[in-house]
Design a protein around this motif. Structure first.
Motif, PDB file in Angstrom:
ATOM      1  N   LYS A 299       0.820  -1.207   0.000  1.00  0.00           N
ATOM      2  CA  LYS A 299       0.000   0.000   0.000  1.00  0.00           C
ATOM      3  C   LYS A 299       0.853   1.256   0.000  1.00  0.00           C
ATOM      4  O   LYS A 299       0.743   2.145   0.847  1.00  0.00           O
TER       5      LYS A 299
ATOM      6  N   ILE B 295      -7.662  -0.065  -8.743  1.00  0.00           N
ATOM      7  CA  ILE B 295      -8.110  -1.265  -9.447  1.00  0.00           C
ATOM      8  C   ILE B 295      -8.288  -2.405  -8.460  1.00  0.00           C
ATOM      9  O   ILE B 295      -7.307  -2.981  -7.969  1.00  0.00           O
ATOM     10  N   ALA B 296      -9.522  -2.730  -8.148  1.00  0.00           N
ATOM     11  CA  ALA B 296      -9.813  -3.814  -7.213  1.00  0.00           C
ATOM     12  C   ALA B 296      -9.258  -5.133  -7.726  1.00  0.00           C
ATOM     13  O   ALA B 296      -9.264  -5.401  -8.926  1.00  0.00           O
TER      14      ALA B 296
ATOM     15  N   THR C  95      -6.133  -6.108  -7.559  1.00  0.00           N
ATOM     16  CA  THR C  95      -4.706  -6.038  -7.858  1.00  0.00           C
ATOM     17  C   THR C  95      -3.928  -5.775  -6.568  1.00  0.00           C
ATOM     18  O   THR C  95      -4.480  -5.281  -5.586  1.00  0.00           O
TER      19      THR C  95
ATOM     20  N   TYR D 167      -4.172  -2.271  -4.736  1.00  0.00           N
ATOM     21  CA  TYR D 167      -5.505  -1.703  -4.518  1.00  0.00           C
ATOM     22  C   TYR D 167      -5.589  -0.979  -3.175  1.00  0.00           C
ATOM     23  O   TYR D 167      -5.143  -1.478  -2.159  1.00  0.00           O
ATOM     24  N   GLN D 168      -6.166   0.233  -3.211  1.00  0.00           N
ATOM     25  CA  GLN D 168      -6.364   1.125  -2.072  1.00  0.00           C
ATOM     26  C   GLN D 168      -5.073   1.806  -1.611  1.00  0.00           C
ATOM     27  O   GLN D 168      -5.056   2.453  -0.575  1.00  0.00           O
TER      28      GLN D 168
END
Length: 231
Positions: A87, A110-111, A113, A116-117
């Motif tokens: 992250k 992109i959820a 991957t 993500y976030q």
């Protein structure tokens, strides 16, 4: 975070990529070339898709991240590794899925991957030209309309970086195909994915050749421009 979902070129079946050949093909690079060549980067070499492979565990392959800037890698084995290493915008691409054959960008929007976030803004488009002939990044509209989260097996759709045969379980890299990226921090870059087998073999014949050992070349433009001339 991007406002639209990018397409993801994901392999459609489980694959076994234990192959290779005799000899080595360590590509000679012009000393004036500003691109970075990475030979035989070891990915998750302890994992296997099947049972009874000497010295290997039958399990999912750990994701491996790679930073264009520092060349550092991190192995993502568990939730703690994910929280520590994924992250952020300190890595640009990750090698995931079977035999680490799926190459994905760092994009927090992109959820599904690895990034993500997170803060990454990575994106990827395919250019069917040799690496050295790709001298500029396309317009932002190309990334918006045709951007990919990652590339893996080309099953005939023209979106992958290797061909794979279900008959002989051999992976053959697609030649003269370049991947133009936005890095995790938004710089333009280009990437050439060359091999998944140890020694960068030019011809694959041996089903049990060591894999995954990744060979690839990349160039990052750090001044913010679209100029991708690497020599």
């Amino acid at each position: 975070m991007i406002k639209h979902l990018l397409k993801i070129a994901i392999p459609l079946v489980t694959i076994s990529l234990m192959v290779s050949c005799s000899g080595k093909d360590k590509e000679i690079v012009d000393p004036k070339d500003a691109a970075v060549m990475i030979f035989d980067l070891p990915a998750d070499t302890a994992a296997s898709m099947g049972e009874g492979v000497d010295g290997k565990d039958q399990r999912q392959f750990y994701t491996i991240t790679f930073s264009f800037k520092t060349k550092e890698t991190h192995v993502i084995r568990n939730a703690a590794d994910s929280a520590k290493y994924l992250k952020n915008a300190e890595w640009d691409i990750a090698f995931s899925k079977e035999y680490n054959s799926f190459v994905v960008v760092n994009n927090g929007g992109i959820a599904g991957t690895p990034g993500y976030q997170g803060p990454g803004v990575g994106n990827l488009v395919i250019v069917d030209k040799p690496f050295d002939q790709v001298t500029s990044a396309p317009a932002d509209t190309e990334f918006e309309n045709n951007g990919l989260a990652g590339v893996g097996w080309d099953n005939g759709n023209g979106l992958g970086w290797f061909f794979y045969s279900l008959n002989n379980h051999i992976c053959v890299p697609v030649r003269n195909r370049t991947y133009v990226l936005k890095t995790a921090t938004g710089n333009y870059a280009k990437l050439e994915l060359l091999n998944i087998y140890k020694g960068n073999p030019p011809v694959v014949t041996d089903l049990f050749w060591p894999a995954p050992y990744l060979t690839f070349r990349y160039y990052v433009q750090t001044d913010g421009s679209r100029n991708l001339k690497n020599r």
